[in-house]
Design a protein around this motif. Structure first.
Motif, PDB file in Angstrom:
ATOM      1  N   LYS A 115       3.131  -7.574   2.811  1.00  0.00           N
ATOM      2  CA  LYS A 115       2.807  -8.452   1.664  1.00  0.00           C
ATOM      3  C   LYS A 115       2.514  -9.889   2.089  1.00  0.00           C
ATOM      4  O   LYS A 115       1.522 -10.484   1.672  1.00  0.00           O
ATOM      5  CB  LYS A 115       3.987  -8.453   0.682  1.00  0.00           C
ATOM      6  CG  LYS A 115       3.896  -7.353  -0.335  1.00  0.00           C
ATOM      7  CD  LYS A 115       4.634  -7.745  -1.630  1.00  0.00           C
ATOM      8  CE  LYS A 115       4.550  -6.609  -2.625  1.00  0.00           C
ATOM      9  NZ  LYS A 115       5.222  -5.380  -2.149  1.00  0.00           N
TER      10      LYS A 115
ATOM     11  N   LEU B  69      -0.805 -10.242   3.871  1.00  0.00           N
ATOM     12  CA  LEU B  69      -1.959 -10.097   2.979  1.00  0.00           C
ATOM     13  C   LEU B  69      -2.099 -11.336   2.084  1.00  0.00           C
ATOM     14  O   LEU B  69      -3.217 -11.799   1.808  1.00  0.00           O
ATOM     15  CB  LEU B  69      -1.820  -8.826   2.129  1.00  0.00           C
ATOM     16  CG  LEU B  69      -3.099  -8.398   1.418  1.00  0.00           C
ATOM     17  CD1 LEU B  69      -4.192  -8.037   2.417  1.00  0.00           C
ATOM     18  CD2 LEU B  69      -2.856  -7.189   0.510  1.00  0.00           C
TER      19      LEU B  69
ATOM     20  N   GLU C 281      -5.095  -3.639  -0.855  1.00  0.00           N
ATOM     21  CA  GLU C 281      -3.677  -3.320  -0.661  1.00  0.00           C
ATOM     22  C   GLU C 281      -3.438  -1.798  -0.762  1.00  0.00           C
ATOM     23  O   GLU C 281      -2.758  -1.210   0.079  1.00  0.00           O
ATOM     24  CB  GLU C 281      -2.845  -4.065  -1.700  1.00  0.00           C
ATOM     25  CG  GLU C 281      -1.366  -3.926  -1.449  1.00  0.00           C
ATOM     26  CD  GLU C 281      -0.532  -4.746  -2.416  1.00  0.00           C
ATOM     27  OE1 GLU C 281      -1.090  -5.616  -3.119  1.00  0.00           O
ATOM     28  OE2 GLU C 281       0.678  -4.508  -2.465  1.00  0.00           O
TER      29      GLU C 281
END
Ligand code: ASP
Length: 439
Positions: free
Chosen positions: A67, A70, A98
């Motif tokens: 997470k 990204l 994702e």
């Protein structure tokens, strides 16, 4: 007229850089097809988005949480969108990314998102159509680029298109799986698009004002090359020049389309023209000097070698059997020398020597390491007398011992072998005599 303009990562690293690019494109209505890279480094300590994507996907592949990584990538794009004040959201796109990362869509898919997302921003910023490269650039199942299928579909797709953005670096297999070219591959996409529309020029915008005569790490602020032929560039690229991806030459060469290397940060500079052939004399007799360190020479002697048919084949067989490619093979009456990359050769040295004894039965084998090869390249050498004379007297003046000389029959280049320690001195001596003293 139509031009394809490719912009490298440093030209698109931030909103400020995008603005420079926008100005360049709007300054010329022929600049209708744009190929962007992913955002590159904003400063020396920064990380390229492509590298961030590789890192992020490596975590996803291991099933780890990605997470934060990204989010950092998303912020790079958001910074550009905000800086340009665009009415655009990549929220949905990032959700898809994702999801695909979680489903392990592959390393190539991951890396390609760098150019894909930058292409969406670029198209929005310019008001150009966005074309996903996965729908127009194709790879064969064995991983090879499918040039003919691509050209057919891409030229058809672009035929009635006024202006479009085609992201660099990737395409897809027949079944739609994304595949990238090797690193720096957006240069190839630019060339493919130029071929498909039969562009008048392929402009490749980067952060230097053209190709330099010599590596600036060896000679600070060297002269730039005005015009270079594809073949000269190929010789120089092979010896370490890295302005343009090596494979970017092939698509445009087929159509005789010139490439113009330009500087986004100095658009008024003419840059370098890469062309098929030219009657433009290069300014300095030589076009460029390049070189590499880290070679070994294996000198093989055998009495009456000149009379033994097949001797050369047997010698090269010993290298082939051990999976080693050779660089140069100068020979004398009873001697033959094979130049190889030291790092490839080192750990197979004794196997090769044994194979040489077995296959060619030589009298003496002598190995020398830590050698460098220097290529002096220039189409002008063919019609100029005394070039090699000048090179070797310049080297002698600097006390450089020449270990090997190889001039191709095309007279396009002279390859010189020296020790690693003499490498920089030799390049400087050659640069001084042909360029510095002519300025
Ligand atoms: N973004 C890719 C790379 O960093 C491709 C390119 O920029 O040409 O290698």
């Amino acid at each position: 007229m139509s031009k394809v303009v490719k912009f490298g990562g440093s030209s698109l690293a931030s909103a400020e850089q995008f603005e420079k690019v926008g100005k360049i494109i709007r300054a010329d209505k022929d600049r209708r097809f744009v190929v962007p890279s992913a955002p590159g480094k904003r400063d020396a300590k920064d990380t390229k988005v492509t590298d961030m994507l590789y890192g992020c996907y490596a975590l996803a592949e291991e099933g780890k949480d990605f997470k934060a990584e990204l989010k950092a990538i998303k912020e790079r794009y958001q910074g550009i969108i905000d800086g340009l004040k665009l009415d655009l959201s990549l929220e949905e796109e990032f959700k898809i990314v994702e999801k695909n990362f979680k489903e392990k869509a592959g390393k190539d898919y991951a890396a390609s998102r760098g150019e894909y997302l930058n292409g969406i921003i670029m198209a929005n910023y310019l008001g150009y159509e966005f074309i996903d490269s996965a729908t127009v650039i194709f790879f064969k199942e064995n991983g090879e680029f499918d040039s003919e299928k691509t050209n057919e579909i891409l030229s058809e797709r672009l035929k009635d298109c006024k202006a479009a953005v085609v992201p660099g670096f990737y395409g897809a297999y027949e079944d739609g799986r994304v595949k990238t070219f090797s690193r720096g591959g957006s240069d190839i996409t630019g060339s493919i698009v130029a071929r498909a529309i039969k562009a008048d020029v392929y402009e490749n915008w980067t952060d230097v004002s053209g190709i330099l005569v010599v590596d600036p790490r060896i000679i600070p602020n060297p002269a730039a090359i005005e015009t270079i032929t594809y073949r000269e560039l190929r010789e120089l690229s092979y010896m370490g020049f890295s302005v343009l991806h090596e494979d970017a030459i092939f698509p445009v060469r087929r159509e005789g389309i010139p490439i113009n290397i330009r500087n986004t940060n100095a658009p008024e500079d003419n840059g370098t023209w890469i062309v098929g052939s030219t009657c433009q004399k290069s300014k300095y007799v030589i076009t460029g000097i390049a070189g590499k360190k880290g070679f070994c020479s294996i000198n093989i002697e055998k009495d009456m070698m000149n009379a033994e048919i097949g001797f050369g084949r047997k010698v090269l067989q010993a290298f082939e059997d051990n999976g080693i490619s050779f660089e140069h093979v100068p020979s004398g009456i009873d001697t033959m020398t094979v130049f190889v990359h030291q790092d490839e050769f080192m750990h197979k040295e004794q196997q090769v020597v044994a194979a040489l004894h077995r296959l060619a039965n030589p009298d003496v084998i002598d190995i020398e390491s830590d050698l460098a090869l220097i290529a002096v390249v220039g189409r002008g050498m063919k019609s100029t007398r005394g070039v090699s004379g000048r090179i070797f007297s310049a080297l002698a003046h600097k006390n450089v011992n020449v270990k090997m000389i190889d001039q191709g029959s095309s007279e396009l280049n002279i390859i010189i072998g020296v020790t690693n320690d003499d490498f920089e001195i030799a390049i400087k001596a050659i640069y001084d005599i042909f360029v510095e003293s002519q300025l």
